[in-house]
Design an enzyme around this catalytic site. Structure first.
Site, short mmCIF file in Angstrom:
data_model
loop_
_atom_site.label_atom_id
_atom_site.label_comp_id
_atom_site.label_asym_id
_atom_site.label_seq_id
_atom_site.Cartn_x
_atom_site.Cartn_y
_atom_site.Cartn_z
N SER A 196 41.34 0.48 47.15
CA SER A 196 42.50 0.59 48.05
C SER A 196 42.59 1.99 48.66
CB SER A 196 43.79 0.29 47.29
OG SER A 196 43.66 -0.91 46.56
N GLU A 231 30.32 3.02 47.33
CA GLU A 231 30.89 2.03 46.41
C GLU A 231 29.71 1.44 45.64
OE1 GLU A 231 33.91 0.61 45.20
OE2 GLU A 231 32.42 -0.51 44.04
N LYS A 278 44.46 -12.39 40.93
CA LYS A 278 45.63 -12.61 40.07
C LYS A 278 46.69 -13.44 40.81
CE LYS A 278 49.09 -10.40 40.42
NZ LYS A 278 49.39 -9.04 40.02
N GLY A 322 28.48 7.48 43.00
CA GLY A 322 28.50 8.91 43.30
C GLY A 322 28.81 9.74 42.07
N GLY A 359 50.11 -6.99 24.62
CA GLY A 359 50.63 -5.97 25.54
C GLY A 359 51.99 -6.39 26.06
N GLY A 360 52.65 -5.44 26.70
CA GLY A 360 54.00 -5.75 27.20
C GLY A 360 54.24 -5.17 28.58
N PHE A 379 52.79 -5.00 32.96
CA PHE A 379 52.56 -5.90 34.09
C PHE A 379 51.50 -6.98 33.77
CE2 PHE A 379 54.20 -2.36 36.63
CZ PHE A 379 54.69 -2.95 37.77
N ARG A 402 54.06 -4.95 20.68
CA ARG A 402 54.33 -4.12 19.50
C ARG A 402 55.78 -3.62 19.42
NH1 ARG A 402 51.00 1.42 21.10
NH2 ARG A 402 51.98 1.71 23.11
N HIS A 411 72.44 -18.29 54.91
CA HIS A 411 72.94 -19.34 54.04
C HIS A 411 72.21 -20.64 54.30
CE1 HIS A 411 75.87 -21.15 51.40
NE2 HIS A 411 76.02 -22.13 52.29
#
Ligand SMILES: Cc1cc2nc3c(=O)[nH]c(=O)nc-3n(C[C@H](O)[C@H](O)[C@H](O)COP(=O)(O)OP(=O)(O)OC[C@H]3O[C@@H](n4cnc5c(N)ncnc54)[C@H](O)[C@@H]3O)c2cc1C
Ligand SMILES: NC(=O)c1ccc[n+]([C@@H]2O[C@H](COP(=O)([O-])OP(=O)(O)OC[C@H]3O[C@@H](n4cnc5c(N)ncnc54)[C@H](O)[C@@H]3O)[C@@H](O)[C@H]2O)c1
Length: 537
Positions: free
Chosen positions: A72, A92, A118, A184, A249-250, A252, A273, A511
């Protein structure tokens, strides 16, 4: 005479003084490359490096801007720089996505093994819950059918390949950026060794400015049997859908994948945890998501649970044993316990670029302690989000090549956790706002959205606005509902512009929507005065 040197600019300088020809030996990751390098050229960049980044010297560099990492931040910085007329090359390691060793490719983590695949999985995972509610709307006998992991994966892979091509052959090519499929590593303040992926050959190029935009890599703690656990990299390439998965894990990634795999029909156990996941988010959103997950998903949420060991059974299945000795049988264990900077092999020490843990500290212009070397994105450990990396890369290019003074701006950055429901957020949490402003007014509403109320689903939304009392400026907006990400993006503009609660009140709602709640919460639910909570004034 042929001599060997490790990749070290001082050794190179000594060689040039001794007027030798030599092979240049470079080590990167586990590989070792030998480079036969013309001495005259080497001597010129050694001299340029020694002289520093003078403008006059700059005329002799191969490039104005050399970017390491095509994710990005790197893609954005390089194409904007090129748009200003700079001569730009981007390195890259891979131009097409795939598994080991890199996982990522052109487009970066987001495109290859992050946001994009994702989000496709998020979409796939939500159909069953939609169908569950159809009966209430009069559709008899609707079922989601059978999820075919292999079909999804094949379609996903095609889509990511399409995007790789778009990045290389349209976005970057049209912008005039030279894309090189290579890894690189630094040789000097103005020189980079280019290890070509296809041939294994190495050359050295020089640039007036170097940008490090190499992103991050999943971190797994070192517990017994951790080699049996996968990370977000591997989950995008699993050949079979795990019927039972333990997610550890907790943050994202853990929460998003717990939601995704649950929606796709796997049995999910989430082990965290601490007492409550999503540390750093607004406390009401954290509690709300906990309730929604416990009431409306099949996820078995286990707090205060930390795996001690992972054991592989003879049939290939796994057992996760926690510190209390509890066991959970499963087919896959996904570790989502944070990410480290991908600095291995960059040779930062050689050039004297400072690091902190595995990250590269930078100033507000994304400049490292070496003036000609910059870093943006996840590697800087500021905010690991794609739009943030884009902003940092864009602003750097504006500053270096666009004649603008553009430091980074990390204030009021919106983000969304793509769980079900989504948590959209911008600005201060209640806790942060109390600490910063002392006096705040909190507007909050929990309700059942029309869509869920009609088929009688016990699915709730939570909306929250945080207002600084003195200025009446809205300083925080937190939303847990379907489409929260789409909603909060618009609110983020208003908040960034400094909108007050009165501006929100003067905005006419749409609405019937859930989002109209944002402009119809008239009275504060409670207040803080001098840091102390008050239910009424
Ligand atoms: C599972 C997951 C889901 C995510 N979802 C979201 C989301 O929904 N929204 C969001 O905003 N963010 C999301 N993120 C975070 C987002 O992907 C990152 O913040 C973003 O990609 C960072 O961009 P970057 O430019 O810093 O690095 P990256 O995108 O990681 O790009 C770095 C690139 O550099 C290459 N590279 C590394 N070393 C070298 C080298 N020495 N030479 C050449 N190339 C090299 C790598 O191959 C890689 O392609 C997610 C991340 C993950 C892991
Ligand atoms: N929707 C999005 O915008 C999105 C989605 C995914 C990732 N991301 C970005 O990527 C970053 C990385 O995501 P992440 O979820 O891996 O990291 P994270 O930092 O958000 O969460 C890591 C979690 O692992 C836990 N943890 C850390 N070490 C542990 C250990 N030894 N044992 C057990 N638990 C441990 C932490 O307590 C935390 O809950 C995020 O911070 C975010 O910036 C963004």
């Amino acid at each position: 005479m042929k001599r060997f040197f490790t990749c070290n600019i001082l050794a190179a300088a000594a060689a040039s003084r001794a007027n030798t020809t030599f092979a240049f030996q470079l080590r990167h990751s586990s590989r070792q490359h030998t480079l036969n390098y013309p001495l005259s050229r080497l001597a010129s960049y050694v001299a340029a490096d020694a002289a520093g980044a003078g403008d006059k010297q700059g005329e002799n560099y191969d490039y104005d801007f050399l970017v390491i990492g095509g994710g990005s931040g790197g893609v954005r910085a390089s194409r904007i720089a090129s748009g200003y007329g700079a001569k730009v090359a981007l390195l890259e390691s891979r131009l097409t996505h795939g598994m080991k060793p890199q996982y990522s490719a052109i487009g970066g983590t987001c495109v290859n093994v992050g946001c994009v695949p994702k989000k496709l999985m998020v979409f796939a995972s939500r159909y069953p819950s939609e169908i569950k509610e159809m009966e209430g709307y009069g559709w008899k006998g609707a079922t989601p059918g059978q999820f075919d992991w292999k079909v999804f994966l094949s379609n996903k892979n095609q889509e990511i390949s399409r995007l790789n091509n778009v990045y290389q052959n349209f976005v970057l090519k049209n912008a005039g950026v030279e894309v090189i499929e290579a890894t690189g590593s630094l040789v000097g303040p103005h020189s980079v060794a280019v290890h070509t992926t296809a041939t294994g050959e190495t050359s050295v190029v020089t640039a007036k400015h170097i940008l490090i935009a190499v992103g991050g890599w999943p971190y797994k703690p070192n517990i017994a049997g951790i080699e049996h656990a996968i990370t977000s990299n591997e989950i995008f390439y699993l050949e079979e859908q795990p019927k039972r998965i333990v997610v550890v894990g907790g943050g994202f990634i853990a929460l998003e994948f717990a939601s995704i795999m649950d929606g796709l029909g796997s049995d999910v156990t989430l082990m965290y945890r601490g007492d409550l996941f999503l540390r750093g988010f607004d406390i009401d959103m954290r509690n709300h998501l906990k309730e929604e997950m416990m009431n409306n998903s099949g996820i078995d949420v286990k707090f205060n649970t930390d795996p001690k060991e992972i054991v592989k059974n003879d049939d290939g299945s796994l057992v996760v044993i926690d510190h209390s000795g509890n066991k959970v049988e499963c087919d896959a264990v996904l570790y989502a316990t944070g990410r480290k900077g991908k600095i291995d092999g960059l040779n930062l020490d050689t050039v004297g670029v400072h690091t902190k843990d595995s990250f590269i500290p930078v100033n507000e212009y994304s400049q490292t302690n070496v003036p000609s070397i910059y870093a943006v994105g996840d590697i800087t450990n500021r905010m690991a989000l794609t739009p943030v990396a884009l902003m940092e890369g864009h602003r750097l290019a504006d500053t270096l090549f666009g004649g603008k003074d553009r430091p980074v701006d990390h204030e009021y950055v919106a983000s969304t956790v793509f769980t079900t429901p989504e948590i959209g957020t911008v600005g201060y949490t209640e806790e942060e706002a109390v600490a910063k402003f002392g006096d705040i007014d909190v507007y909050k509403n929990r309700f059942r959205a029309m869509k869920h109320s009609f088929p009688k689903s016990e699915t709730y939304s939570l909306f929250k606005l945080i207002v600084e009392t003195k200025t009446q400026r809205v300083v925080g907006c937190h939303v847990a509902t379907d489409g929260a990400g789409e909603m909060v993006q618009g609110v983020a503009i208003a908040i960034k512009m400094g909108a007050t609660k009165e501006d929100f009140d003067n905005t006419i709602g749409i609405h019937p929507t859930s989002a109209e709640e944002l402009v119809t919460m008239r009275s504060p639910s409670y207040y803080y005065r001098s840091g102390e909570r008050k239910d009424s004034l």
